[in-house]
Design a protein around this motif. Sequence first.
Motif, PDB file in Angstrom:
ATOM      1  N   ARG A  59       0.869  -1.294  -0.028  1.00 39.25           N
ATOM      2  CA  ARG A  59       0.114  -0.022   0.131  1.00 39.25           C
ATOM      3  C   ARG A  59       0.685   1.429   0.111  1.00 39.25           C
ATOM      4  NH1 ARG A  59      -3.220  -3.190   3.538  1.00 39.25           N
ATOM      5  NH2 ARG A  59      -2.181  -2.323   5.433  1.00 39.25           N
ATOM      6  N   GLY A  60       2.004   1.088   0.914  1.00 39.67           N
ATOM      7  CA  GLY A  60       3.094   2.472   0.792  1.00 39.67           C
ATOM      8  C   GLY A  60       3.460   2.526  -0.615  1.00 39.67           C
ATOM      9  N   GLY A  61       3.979   1.645  -1.270  1.00 37.20           N
ATOM     10  CA  GLY A  61       4.233   1.545  -2.712  1.00 37.20           C
ATOM     11  C   GLY A  61       3.271   2.249  -3.434  1.00 37.20           C
ATOM     12  N   GLU A  62       2.248   1.788  -3.553  1.00 38.03           N
ATOM     13  CA  GLU A  62       0.961   2.350  -4.357  1.00 38.03           C
ATOM     14  C   GLU A  62       0.795   3.818  -3.955  1.00 38.03           C
ATOM     15  OE1 GLU A  62      -1.877   3.018  -6.707  1.00 38.03           O
ATOM     16  OE2 GLU A  62      -0.586   1.407  -6.873  1.00 38.03           O
ATOM     17  N   ALA A  63       0.807   4.082  -2.757  1.00 42.33           N
ATOM     18  CA  ALA A  63       0.640   5.454  -2.396  1.00 42.33           C
ATOM     19  C   ALA A  63       1.521   6.349  -2.943  1.00 42.33           C
ATOM     20  CB  ALA A  63       0.654   5.784  -1.098  1.00 42.33           C
ATOM     21  N   ARG A  64       3.142   5.793  -3.069  1.00 43.25           N
ATOM     22  CA  ARG A  64       4.004   6.675  -3.703  1.00 43.25           C
ATOM     23  C   ARG A  64       3.782   6.587  -5.255  1.00 43.25           C
ATOM     24  NH1 ARG A  64       6.792   3.796   0.132  1.00 43.25           N
ATOM     25  NH2 ARG A  64       7.456   2.255  -1.155  1.00 43.25           N
ATOM     26  N   GLY A  65       3.454   5.625  -5.950  1.00 48.99           N
ATOM     27  CA  GLY A  65       3.146   5.438  -7.302  1.00 48.99           C
ATOM     28  C   GLY A  65       1.873   6.396  -7.715  1.00 48.99           C
ATOM     29  N   SER A  66       0.902   6.578  -6.675  1.00 51.11           N
ATOM     30  CA  SER A  66      -0.130   7.373  -6.990  1.00 51.11           C
ATOM     31  C   SER A  66       0.218   8.875  -7.044  1.00 51.11           C
ATOM     32  CB  SER A  66      -1.378   6.992  -6.077  1.00 51.11           C
ATOM     33  OG  SER A  66      -2.162   7.954  -6.146  1.00 51.11           O
ATOM     34  N   GLU A  67       1.036   9.214  -6.106  1.00 49.05           N
ATOM     35  CA  GLU A  67       1.727  10.690  -5.912  1.00 49.05           C
ATOM     36  C   GLU A  67       2.521  10.923  -7.170  1.00 49.05           C
ATOM     37  OE1 GLU A  67       1.986  14.334  -4.447  1.00 49.05           O
ATOM     38  OE2 GLU A  67       0.815  12.741  -4.104  1.00 49.05           O
ATOM     39  N   ALA A  68       3.369   9.940  -7.702  1.00 48.25           N
ATOM     40  CA  ALA A  68       4.104  10.384  -8.972  1.00 48.25           C
ATOM     41  C   ALA A  68       3.205  10.458  -9.983  1.00 48.25           C
ATOM     42  CB  ALA A  68       5.032   8.986  -9.074  1.00 48.25           C
ATOM     43  N   ARG A  69       2.312   9.639 -10.253  1.00 50.07           N
ATOM     44  CA  ARG A  69       1.400   9.814 -11.299  1.00 50.07           C
ATOM     45  C   ARG A  69       0.496  11.449 -11.150  1.00 50.07           C
ATOM     46  NH1 ARG A  69       0.285   4.408 -10.011  1.00 50.07           N
ATOM     47  NH2 ARG A  69      -1.547   4.933  -8.943  1.00 50.07           N
ATOM     48  N   ALA A  70       0.204  11.451 -10.164  1.00 48.26           N
ATOM     49  CA  ALA A  70      -0.273  13.072  -9.822  1.00 48.26           C
ATOM     50  C   ALA A  70       0.408  13.945 -10.043  1.00 48.26           C
ATOM     51  CB  ALA A  70      -1.028  12.996  -8.369  1.00 48.26           C
ATOM     52  N   ASP A  71       1.645  13.853  -9.907  1.00 47.63           N
ATOM     53  CA  ASP A  71       2.486  14.853 -10.059  1.00 47.63           C
ATOM     54  C   ASP A  71       2.899  15.184 -11.572  1.00 47.63           C
ATOM     55  OD1 ASP A  71       4.680  16.761  -8.859  1.00 47.63           O
ATOM     56  OD2 ASP A  71       6.054  15.533  -9.898  1.00 47.63           O
ATOM     57  N   LYS A  72       2.733  14.119 -12.375  1.00 46.91           N
ATOM     58  CA  LYS A  72       2.944  14.247 -13.855  1.00 46.91           C
ATOM     59  C   LYS A  72       1.747  14.919 -14.232  1.00 46.91           C
ATOM     60  CE  LYS A  72       5.514  10.166 -14.756  1.00 46.91           C
ATOM     61  NZ  LYS A  72       5.510   8.686 -15.582  1.00 46.91           N
ATOM     62  N   VAL A  73       0.474  14.743 -13.910  1.00 48.22           N
ATOM     63  CA  VAL A  73      -0.760  15.368 -14.211  1.00 48.22           C
ATOM     64  C   VAL A  73      -0.650  17.049 -13.848  1.00 48.22           C
ATOM     65  CG1 VAL A  73      -3.437  15.492 -13.965  1.00 48.22           C
ATOM     66  CG2 VAL A  73      -2.008  13.311 -14.341  1.00 48.22           C
ATOM     67  N   ARG A  74      -0.372  17.107 -12.755  1.00 48.25           N
ATOM     68  CA  ARG A  74      -0.264  18.538 -11.959  1.00 48.25           C
ATOM     69  C   ARG A  74       0.679  19.374 -12.928  1.00 48.25           C
ATOM     70  NH1 ARG A  74       0.936  15.878  -6.139  1.00 48.25           N
ATOM     71  NH2 ARG A  74      -1.131  15.360  -5.790  1.00 48.25           N
ATOM     72  N   LYS A  75       1.770  18.917 -13.488  1.00 49.50           N
ATOM     73  CA  LYS A  75       2.458  19.714 -14.299  1.00 49.50           C
ATOM     74  C   LYS A  75       2.092  19.665 -15.955  1.00 49.50           C
ATOM     75  CE  LYS A  75       6.590  18.251 -11.677  1.00 49.50           C
ATOM     76  NZ  LYS A  75       8.061  17.652 -11.451  1.00 49.50           N
ATOM     77  N   ALA A  76       0.877  19.138 -16.252  1.00 46.17           N
ATOM     78  CA  ALA A  76       0.461  19.594 -17.418  1.00 46.17           C
ATOM     79  C   ALA A  76       0.078  21.124 -17.984  1.00 46.17           C
ATOM     80  CB  ALA A  76      -0.937  18.836 -17.705  1.00 46.17           C
ATOM     81  N   ALA A  77      -0.126  21.717 -17.105  1.00 50.16           N
ATOM     82  CA  ALA A  77      -0.024  23.322 -17.770  1.00 50.16           C
ATOM     83  C   ALA A  77       1.314  23.668 -17.946  1.00 50.16           C
ATOM     84  CB  ALA A  77      -0.786  24.034 -16.474  1.00 50.16           C
ATOM     85  N   ASP A  78       2.326  23.290 -16.978  1.00 50.41           N
ATOM     86  CA  ASP A  78       3.613  23.802 -17.207  1.00 50.41           C
ATOM     87  C   ASP A  78       4.273  23.284 -18.700  1.00 50.41           C
ATOM     88  OD1 ASP A  78       3.634  25.171 -14.655  1.00 50.41           O
ATOM     89  OD2 ASP A  78       4.371  23.188 -13.670  1.00 50.41           O
ATOM     90  N   ALA A  79       3.823  21.935 -19.057  1.00 51.86           N
ATOM     91  CA  ALA A  79       4.021  21.554 -20.202  1.00 51.86           C
ATOM     92  C   ALA A  79       3.469  22.409 -21.483  1.00 51.86           C
ATOM     93  CB  ALA A  79       3.950  20.060 -20.418  1.00 51.86           C
ATOM     94  N   LEU A  80       2.362  22.755 -21.260  1.00 54.76           N
ATOM     95  CA  LEU A  80       1.744  23.534 -22.327  1.00 54.76           C
ATOM     96  C   LEU A  80       2.321  24.693 -22.515  1.00 54.76           C
ATOM     97  CD1 LEU A  80      -2.052  22.814 -21.608  1.00 54.76           C
ATOM     98  CD2 LEU A  80      -0.572  21.601 -23.360  1.00 54.76           C
TER      99      LEU A  80
END
Length: 301
Positions: A59-80
């Motif tokens: 579960r801890g690994g999944e939580a870290r994985g979810s946060e990494a995925r969320a970080d990619k999505v959060r940076k979408a505006a910067d990439a644009l």
Amino acid sequence: MVVQQHRRRCGAFAVAAAVLGVVATSGCSGGGGAVADDRPGSGQAGETRAGEAGAGQARGGEARGSEARADKVRKAADALAEARSSKARTSMETATGGTRVTIRGEGGYDFVRRMGQLTVVLPKGPAGAAEHRPVTELLAPGALYMKNRGAGVPVDKWVRIDTTTLEDGNLVTGGATDPLAAAELLRSARDVTYVGEEKLAGTKVWHYRGITDIAQAARVAEPHARAALAAAAKGFAMDTVPFDAYLDDEGRLRKVRHRFSFTNETGTVAVTSTTLLYDFGTPVAVRLPDQRDIYAGKIRA
């Protein structure tokens, strides 16, 4: 300007392109429910302590994985912003009581100047005929300009709306979500799951699904987007909005779909807003109208 508005405990709310005179639905946003993620369960009864520890680590690994995925999505505006500009297509669909209405737009967006232009095509009438001329929309920080608005507005005049005064922040009112606002809304993405690799118009993209929080997005968004998102946070009854985001290998947002919903005395109204971005780097020229070209008279309801 007269805009059809509707009340609930969260106050007045201009709903789903009512500003265009297309849809007038009583009610206010009920937000969207959380999207289920793929976190593993806590295990079955009778597991050993070692098994429980292993499940905790998973579960801890999944939580870290979810946060990494969320970080990619959060940076979408910067990439644009790094991509500078693109062409865009939009679609906004409302559904209530078995009635479905779709408004489509097409144009381009300059992510550096934070300005865009869309030609919005309104739904046909019951007889299948076009009852409205296509509406030209200019998108700018804090403002929406419309030409061919109808309702008594001269054809050579523009209507200007202060989007920071709209209680949805123009996430749905204009019949198209501002592409950059759609990306800024993802800055508070959470509970993000990876759906899989897909092809979108021949381009490989990575599909993510999760929820975002409008109020939190308003706090962390770039300054140009904060006021409109803050208005939306006050206008919607619930802040959470489910989304699907499709990113390319450079982290650029190729497609995003937000699902807004609200309830009224007749039932649930669903609003699905989809933005498609392509041909990055294409020059986009947007010229805001002169003050003398902005209509100052009364608009018929």
